[in-house]
Design a protein around this motif. Structure first.
Motif, PDB file in Angstrom:
ATOM      1  N   ARG A  41       0.911  -1.229   0.053  1.00  0.00           N
ATOM      2  CA  ARG A  41      -0.084  -0.004   0.140  1.00  0.00           C
ATOM      3  C   ARG A  41       0.722   1.041  -0.090  1.00  0.00           C
ATOM      4  O   ARG A  41       0.688   2.160  -0.839  1.00  0.00           O
ATOM      5  N   GLU A  42       1.894   1.271   0.817  1.00  0.00           N
ATOM      6  CA  GLU A  42       2.826   2.398   0.877  1.00  0.00           C
ATOM      7  C   GLU A  42       3.525   2.760  -0.260  1.00  0.00           C
ATOM      8  O   GLU A  42       3.658   3.691  -0.809  1.00  0.00           O
ATOM      9  N   GLU A  43       3.887   1.711  -1.114  1.00  0.00           N
ATOM     10  CA  GLU A  43       4.523   1.915  -2.570  1.00  0.00           C
ATOM     11  C   GLU A  43       3.833   2.368  -3.647  1.00  0.00           C
ATOM     12  O   GLU A  43       4.346   3.155  -4.218  1.00  0.00           O
ATOM     13  N   VAL A  72      -4.165  17.739   1.625  1.00  0.00           N
ATOM     14  CA  VAL A  72      -5.744  17.390   1.380  1.00  0.00           C
ATOM     15  C   VAL A  72      -5.672  16.269   0.348  1.00  0.00           C
ATOM     16  O   VAL A  72      -6.384  15.274   0.296  1.00  0.00           O
ATOM     17  N   ALA A  73      -4.885  16.405  -0.893  1.00  0.00           N
ATOM     18  CA  ALA A  73      -4.909  15.801  -2.132  1.00  0.00           C
ATOM     19  C   ALA A  73      -4.250  14.407  -1.491  1.00  0.00           C
ATOM     20  O   ALA A  73      -4.766  13.329  -1.905  1.00  0.00           O
ATOM     21  N   ARG A  74      -3.270  14.330  -0.641  1.00  0.00           N
ATOM     22  CA  ARG A  74      -2.525  13.015  -0.500  1.00  0.00           C
ATOM     23  C   ARG A  74      -3.676  12.143   0.464  1.00  0.00           C
ATOM     24  O   ARG A  74      -3.523  10.839   0.540  1.00  0.00           O
ATOM     25  N   LEU A  75      -4.549  12.997   1.420  1.00  0.00           N
ATOM     26  CA  LEU A  75      -5.420  12.200   2.281  1.00  0.00           C
ATOM     27  C   LEU A  75      -6.326  11.510   1.166  1.00  0.00           C
ATOM     28  O   LEU A  75      -6.930  10.255   1.224  1.00  0.00           O
ATOM     29  N   LYS A  79      -7.322   7.410   0.455  1.00  0.00           N
ATOM     30  CA  LYS A  79      -8.697   6.722   0.233  1.00  0.00           C
ATOM     31  C   LYS A  79      -8.974   6.205  -0.911  1.00  0.00           C
ATOM     32  O   LYS A  79      -9.482   5.239  -0.798  1.00  0.00           O
ATOM     33  N   ALA A  80      -8.388   6.761  -1.914  1.00  0.00           N
ATOM     34  CA  ALA A  80      -8.665   6.192  -3.201  1.00  0.00           C
ATOM     35  C   ALA A  80      -7.793   4.561  -3.239  1.00  0.00           C
ATOM     36  O   ALA A  80      -8.364   3.631  -3.951  1.00  0.00           O
ATOM     37  N   VAL A  81      -6.912   4.552  -2.723  1.00  0.00           N
ATOM     38  CA  VAL A  81      -5.947   3.364  -2.642  1.00  0.00           C
ATOM     39  C   VAL A  81      -6.753   2.420  -1.786  1.00  0.00           C
ATOM     40  O   VAL A  81      -6.903   1.228  -2.293  1.00  0.00           O
ATOM     41  N   ASP A  82      -7.150   2.915  -0.850  1.00  0.00           N
ATOM     42  CA  ASP A  82      -7.935   1.851   0.171  1.00  0.00           C
ATOM     43  C   ASP A  82      -9.140   1.387  -0.382  1.00  0.00           C
ATOM     44  O   ASP A  82      -9.685   0.194   0.026  1.00  0.00           O
ATOM     45  N   VAL A  97     -11.256  11.459  -9.339  1.00  0.00           N
ATOM     46  CA  VAL A  97     -12.418  11.908  -8.654  1.00  0.00           C
ATOM     47  C   VAL A  97     -12.287  12.022  -7.141  1.00  0.00           C
ATOM     48  O   VAL A  97     -12.870  12.892  -6.615  1.00  0.00           O
ATOM     49  N   THR A  98     -11.641  11.104  -6.541  1.00  0.00           N
ATOM     50  CA  THR A  98     -11.766  11.082  -5.361  1.00  0.00           C
ATOM     51  C   THR A  98     -10.955  12.298  -4.663  1.00  0.00           C
ATOM     52  O   THR A  98     -11.329  13.027  -3.623  1.00  0.00           O
ATOM     53  N   ILE A  99      -9.646  12.546  -5.243  1.00  0.00           N
ATOM     54  CA  ILE A  99      -8.808  13.694  -4.836  1.00  0.00           C
ATOM     55  C   ILE A  99      -9.524  14.847  -4.866  1.00  0.00           C
ATOM     56  O   ILE A  99      -9.479  15.626  -4.083  1.00  0.00           O
TER      57      ILE A  99
END
Length: 387
Positions: A41-43, A72-75, A79-82, A97-99
C-alpha cells in the motif's frame, strides 16, 4: 510542437504506469499477509504522490496555501487506494475523482470564515458564475431580479447568497487601518465603557429607593434629577427649607448604610418609629353638623389600609350628613393613599353621606386633583388656595 507531444506522451505513460501498478497491487493484496499489505500500500501511495500533487496545484491561488492543498490531496489519494476496486475501472480515473472531491470538500468545510449552510455555499458559487455571465451579456452588473430569473430561484435566496459570500474571507480585526500608523480594524469597534463598573451600584440604589417612603423618594428625585433647590422643594411640599435639609440628610445617610450592608437597615421615620410601624394617626370628633376626621402622617402604602378602615368606620357610625377629612397634617400621599380615599368616597356615597377633604397641603392637593378628587375639596379650603 514536438516538445508538447513528448510531454503528453510522458503523462500518458505515467497514468498507464499507475494503472498497471494499481492492478498489480490489487492482484497481490488478497494473498499477502498483513505486514506485506502495508508495504504494498505504501509503495502504491508513494508512486501516485506526484499525480496527487498535480491535482492539488490546479486549485492554487484560491486563498489556501499550496502545502495545505497537497496534504488534502494526499489524504484523498490514501482513500482512493484503500477503496480501489479493479472491476469498476481505471485507478487513475477513480483517484482523480476522489482527490478532487476531497479538495472541494476542504474548500467547502474548512475555508469559510464563518459557518454557512451547504445549500447557501453552493448557491453562492452559482450566483458568482451567473453574475460573470450576465455581466458579459448585459455589459453591466445584473440586478437581483435578473440573477433570480437566471438561476430560477427567489430573490430572497439570491440576497442570502450575496450576504453569505462576505463570510468566506471576513476582514481580520487585526488588519491595519490605512497605509500608515499602528491602528488596527478592531480598534475602531467600541471602547471600554467607563460606566460599566457602576452598573451594579445603580441597580442596588434603584432597589433601595423603592424601600423609601414616597415623600423621600420624590424629594430625592426633585433634588438630584430635577435640579430643584431646597427652597423650591420646600415650597412644593409646603414645609420649611430646614426640614427639607434634614430629610435629605437622613435619606442619604440611610442609603449609604444600606449600600454597605447585605441587609438594608430599617427606615427610621422622623418620629423615631421604624418604617414597618404605621406613623399615621387618626382622630375623630364631632363639630356641629359634621364628623371631623383628622389625619396626621404620611398617607402611603403602609398607612393606606388604616385610613380606609378608619374612614369607613367613621362613615358607618356617622349620624350626621357629612364627614370632613382634615389633611393638614399629611405631608405626602402616594397611589395607595389615593386608592384609600377613593374607596372611602365610594363607601360614603353608598351610605348617603357626603365626604369632604379639608386643608390639603400644596403637594397633596395637586396629587389628589390629578387623581380626580378635586370635587371633594372643602370649599373654604379651595377658596383659600385660590386666594
Amino acid at each position: 510542437m514536438s516538445g508538447q507531444k513528448r510531454t503528453a506522451t510522458r503523462s500518458e505513460h505515467v497514468l498507464e504506469d499507475l494503472d498497471g501498478a494499481a492492478l498489480s497491487y490489487a492482484a497481490r493484496f488478497a494473498d499477502q499477509a498483513e505486514n506485506q499489505r502495508r508495504g504494498s500500500r505504501e509503495e502504491l501511495v508513494q508512486l501516485a504522490l506526484p499525480f496527487a500533487g498535480r491535482l492539488a496545484r490546479r486549485y492554487r491561488g484560491r486563498g489556501e496555501p499550496l502545502e495545505d492543498l497537497e496534504q488534502v490531496a494526499r489524504l484523498g489519494l490514501v482513500k482512493a487506494v484503500d477503496r480501489y476496486d479493479p472491476e469498476r475501472g481505471s485507478f487513475t480515473a477513480y483517484a482523480a475523482v476522489t482527490i478532487t472531491g476531497e479538495i472541494k470538500r476542504h474548500f467547502r468545510d474548512r475555508t469559510w470564515g464563518v459557518h454557512v449552510p451547504r445549500r447557501l455555499q453552493d448557491l453562492t458559487i452559482e450566483v458568482s458564475q451567473a453574475t460573470a455571465v450576465l455581466t458579459s451579456e448585459l455589459s453591466r452588473s445584473p440586478t437581483v431580479a435578473e440573477l433570480a430569473a437566471r438561476l430560477e430561484t427567489s430573490e430572497e435566496d439570491i440576497l442570502a447568497a450575496l450576504e453569505s459570500a462576505a463570510g468566506y474571507t471576513p476582514a481580520s480585526l487585526n488588519g491595519p487601518v490605512g497605509d500608515d500608523g499602528p491602528a488596527e480594524l478592531g480598534d475602531m469597534f467600541g471602547a471600554l465603557d467607563a460606566d460599566l463598573e457602576s452598573v451594579d451600584d445603580r441597580l442596588t440604589v434603584s432597589d433601595l429607593l423603592y424601600r423609601l417612603p414616597a415623600r423621600e423618594r420624590r424629594i430625592l428625585a426633585m433634588r438630584f434629577y430635577g435640579n430643584y433647590t431646597q427652597s423650591d422643594i420646600a415650597a412644593e411640599f409646603g414645609i420649611s427649607q430646614m426640614h427639607v435639609s434634614r430629610l435629605l440628610s437622613r435619606t442619604l445617610t440611610w442609603l449609604r448604610q444600606a449600600m454597605l450592608t447585605d441587609s438594608p437597615p430599617r427606615w427610621e421615620s422622623g418620629t423615631g418609629q421604624p418604617d414597618n410601624v404605621a406613623s399615621l394617626t387618626l382622630s375623630v370628633d364631632r363639630a356641629g353638623s359634621r364628623v371631623r376626621v383628622t389625619v396626621r402622617g404620611d398617607l402611603d402604602r403602609d398607612s393606606a389600609e388604616q385610613v380606609r378602615l378608619g374612614l369607613a368606620d367613621a362613615v358607618r357610625t356617622c349620624a350626621e350628613t357629612e364627614v370632613l377629612v382634615d389633611l393638614d397634617g399629611v405631608p405626602s400621599v402616594d397611589a395607595s393613599g389615593v386608592a384609600a380615599l377613593l374607596a372611602s368616597q365610594e363607601v360614603a356615597r353608598r351610605a348617603g353621606i357626603r365626604l369632604r377633604l379639608a386643608r390639603p397641603q400644596p403637594y397633596v392637593r395637586r396629587s389628589l386633583a390629578v387623581a380626580g378628587l378635586a370635587g371633594l375639596f372643602d370649599e373654604p379650603s379651595a377658596e383659600r388656595a385660590e386666594r
